[in-house]
Scaffold this motif. Structure first.
Motif: not given
Length: 268
Positions: A61-71, A200-204
């Motif tokens: 749900t934390n979109r700031t880490i999507w690039d880190e995990y390639n998701v 908090a707003r890191n979550v979606l």
């Protein structure tokens, strides 16, 4: 591999610590619909073996880490009475987890199953309690290299959820909770040193309540997802990066803007 072979492989990973290459990279790949179908079969086997489902974890749900995990998608997976426990001052053993990482999260205890389309007030009307906790996540895929579908099949990356006291949510004052849950900040410390901060707003983009709304939609749209039920504990995703952990460390998370005490866990 066909579904039977994949399920058997995943159960060996769970019970014997086997590590495997991402399923999405194998012949035929792995799509999300098939991954949830396989996850449901794994869950049925875990229940047959005596594990009782007690909640859900929402991942990525934390979109700031999507690039880190390639998701680029969220996931959902079950939690069990064997993997969820309150923080009680005892050290938590981690050697059985595969490349474990720690995530500070907010969780809701459900009074009723939320439904798609509910607004924030209606969603909190489905919540009886709120707590902070650490999810210990793990990856059976070496180096944390995977696709989103791999993580669905592989237990939602869930290793354990260790939570602080559950604060009862009163019938009045929920508007204040809605505001606070969209604005609070988190500080994560390892052995007393700040290692990350989160918002908090890191979550979606809207905080834990937005994650609960998303979960209601995701469960309704996923053919093999079990319906949500009263009494379940729902984690809403990490507020910071997921950081590697080692035995001997002590981790602490505080939540500025929420009426929740800091949480702390020692690892062994």
């Amino acid at each position: 591999m066909d579904d039977d072979a994949v399920v058997a492989t995943l159960m060996r990973c769970l019970r014997e610590g086997e590590r495997i290459a991402p399923l999405t990279a194998g012949p035929g790949g792995l799509g999300m619909a098939r991954a949830y179908r396989i996850a449901a079969r794994v869950a049925a086997l875990r229940e047959r073996d005596g594990e009782r489902p007690v909640g859900r974890k929402i991942g990525f749900t934390n979109r700031t880490i999507w690039d880190e995990y390639n998701v680029s998608a969220t996931i959902v997976g079950p939690m069990y009475h064997t993997t969820v426990r309150p923080l009680d001052g005892r050290a938590v053993a981690i050697p059985g987890l595969a490349e474990p990482r720690i995530e500070p999260e907010i969780a809701f205890r459900l009074a009723a199953p939320p439904e798609p389309g509910m607004d924030a007030h209606e969603l909190l009307g489905c919540v009886s309690g709120i707590c902070a906790g650490f999810e210990l996540v793990q990856s059976i895929f070496p180096g944390w290299v995977f696709g989103a579908a791999d993580t669905v099949a592989a237990f939602g990356l869930h290793g354990a959820f260790l939570h602080g006291p559950i604060v009862e949510l009163p019938a009045t004052g929920r508007a204040d909770w809605i505001a606070r849950l969209a604005e609070f900040r988190t500080t994560l410390r390892r052995d007393g040193q700040v290692v990350d901060r989160g918002d908090a707003r890191n979550v979606l983009g809207g905080g834990p309540v937005a994650a609960l709304a998303h979960l209601a939609r995701l469960v309704a749209e996923t053919a093999d997802a079990a319906p949500l039920a009263a009494g379940e504990l729902v984690t809403t995703g990490t507020l910071t990066r997921a950081l590697p952990v080692s035995p001997g460390e002590t981790w602490r998370a505080s939540f500025d803007g929420l009426p929740l005490d800091p949480i702390e866990v020692g690892l062994s």
